[in-house]
Design a protein around this motif. Structure first.
Motif, short mmCIF file in Angstrom:
data_model
loop_
_atom_site.label_atom_id
_atom_site.label_comp_id
_atom_site.label_asym_id
_atom_site.label_seq_id
_atom_site.Cartn_x
_atom_site.Cartn_y
_atom_site.Cartn_z
N ASN A 52 -4.96 34.16 -50.14
CA ASN A 52 -4.70 33.30 -51.29
C ASN A 52 -4.08 33.99 -52.49
OD1 ASN A 52 -5.31 30.68 -50.42
ND2 ASN A 52 -7.48 31.18 -50.49
N GLU A 53 -3.44 35.12 -52.26
CA GLU A 53 -2.72 35.72 -53.36
C GLU A 53 -1.50 36.49 -52.86
OE1 GLU A 53 -5.77 38.00 -55.31
OE2 GLU A 53 -5.38 39.75 -54.06
N ILE A 54 -0.57 36.70 -53.78
CA ILE A 54 0.62 37.47 -53.44
C ILE A 54 0.22 38.91 -53.22
CG2 ILE A 54 2.77 38.40 -54.36
CD1 ILE A 54 3.19 35.70 -55.78
N SER A 55 0.62 39.49 -52.08
CA SER A 55 0.30 40.88 -51.82
C SER A 55 1.47 41.80 -52.15
CB SER A 55 -0.16 41.09 -50.38
OG SER A 55 0.69 40.45 -49.47
N GLU A 56 2.69 41.31 -52.02
CA GLU A 56 3.84 42.09 -52.44
C GLU A 56 5.01 41.13 -52.68
OE1 GLU A 56 4.47 45.50 -50.05
OE2 GLU A 56 5.98 46.34 -51.39
N LYS A 57 5.88 41.50 -53.61
CA LYS A 57 7.06 40.68 -53.85
C LYS A 57 8.24 41.58 -54.15
CE LYS A 57 5.86 39.92 -58.67
NZ LYS A 57 5.62 38.94 -59.75
N SER A 58 9.44 41.05 -53.90
CA SER A 58 10.65 41.82 -54.15
C SER A 58 11.18 41.50 -55.55
CB SER A 58 11.70 41.51 -53.10
OG SER A 58 12.23 40.21 -53.31
N GLU A 59 12.25 42.23 -55.91
CA GLU A 59 12.87 42.03 -57.21
C GLU A 59 13.51 40.66 -57.31
OE1 GLU A 59 12.57 45.72 -55.42
OE2 GLU A 59 14.20 44.36 -54.88
N ILE A 60 13.84 40.07 -56.15
CA ILE A 60 14.46 38.74 -56.15
C ILE A 60 13.45 37.70 -56.62
CG2 ILE A 60 15.54 36.98 -54.68
CD1 ILE A 60 16.14 39.30 -52.70
N PHE A 61 12.20 37.91 -56.28
CA PHE A 61 11.13 36.93 -56.53
C PHE A 61 10.73 37.00 -58.00
CE2 PHE A 61 8.13 34.08 -54.52
CZ PHE A 61 7.05 34.07 -55.38
N ASP A 62 11.55 36.33 -58.84
CA ASP A 62 11.26 36.38 -60.28
C ASP A 62 10.44 35.16 -60.68
OD1 ASP A 62 14.71 35.43 -61.08
OD2 ASP A 62 13.02 34.22 -60.40
N ASP A 63 10.37 34.91 -61.98
CA ASP A 63 9.49 33.85 -62.50
C ASP A 63 9.91 32.45 -62.07
OD1 ASP A 63 8.98 35.51 -65.70
OD2 ASP A 63 8.05 35.77 -63.73
N GLN A 64 11.13 32.33 -61.54
CA GLN A 64 11.58 31.03 -61.06
C GLN A 64 10.91 30.64 -59.74
OE1 GLN A 64 13.03 29.45 -63.40
NE2 GLN A 64 15.15 29.33 -62.80
N PHE A 65 10.36 31.62 -59.06
CA PHE A 65 9.77 31.40 -57.76
C PHE A 65 8.24 31.40 -57.85
CE2 PHE A 65 13.41 31.83 -54.92
CZ PHE A 65 14.33 32.55 -55.67
#
Lengths: 113, 110
Positions: A52-65
């Protein structure tokens, strides 16, 4: 054989609109992922989600996502205010706890006009 | 920045030929290397490699990882037209991140 499913298969939206892409991962899988593939380019990692939580995200995954698992089966990707450059195929993938192999859904083709 | 490079970018062969596709990588905290086949839409899983020197085989396809050279090869023997696809190499690194290469487009002609 169980499969990852995604809806819709195609979506056309106007720039600035919000879209929600839906995925139903394989039922005993615990890790969930979103990727995108811009036409003619490589598959790019967006985000991984576990417990139930984000474990990793890329630079693409900004506040819009944002991602959510609103119930026991769906996994969603929301794009708040779409841009032309968000046009791509979006793939959902899932895997079990102790294996690296990810199983991909058929994708949602998003076109932002 | 994690990087996965595949070569060649594209390849045209005749049915019955043997092909070798290459993948090299630079990632932080390597976890595994995966090969996928992408035809029309979603990548479909072929192999997962974590240990150096151990060949994985499935029919006419085989793959091996060399962690010293930070590379892997995918071999396809006796190619068929149904093998025509984009072959993707992906490397798991970091905590959960997976980095894909640009793929090798294979075309098998009769």
């Amino acid at each position: 054989e169980p499969e990852v499913t995604q809806t819709p298969s195609h979506q056309v939206t106007q720039m600035g609109q919000e879209v929600i892409l839906r995925c139903v991962p394989i039922s005993n899988h615990l890790y969930f992922y979103w990727y995108r593939q811009i036409l003619g380019q490589k598959v790019e990692f967006l985000v991984s989600f576990y417990n139930n939580e984000i474990s990793e995200k890329s630079e693409i995954f900004d506040d819009q996502f944002s991602v959510e698992r609103p119930d026991g089966s769906n996994f969603t990707l929301k794009i708040r205010s779409t841009k032309l450059e968000d046009s791509a195929m979006y793939f959902c993938a899932s895997r079990v706890l102790l294996q690296e192999t990810q199983y991909f859904g058929p994708g949602t083709r998003l076109l932002v006009l | 920045e994690d990087k996965v490079v595949q070569s060649p970018l594209s390849l045209v062969v005749h049915e019955g030929d043997t092909v070798t596709l290459n993948c090299s990588y630079e990632v932080t905290n390597f976890r595994s290397l995966l090969w996928y086949k992408q035809e029309k839409k979603a990548p479909t899983f072929l192999f997962m490699l974590t240990s150096s020197g151990i060949e994985k085989k499935s029919g006419r396809l085989s793959s091996i990882l060399d962690k010293k050279e930070l590379s892997s090869i995918l071999n396809i023997t006796a190619t068929q037209t149904g093998d025509s696809a984009i072959y993707l190499c992906a490397v798991g690194g970091g905590y959960q991140k997976v980095t894909f290469g640009t793929g090798t487009k294979l075309q098998v002609i009769p």
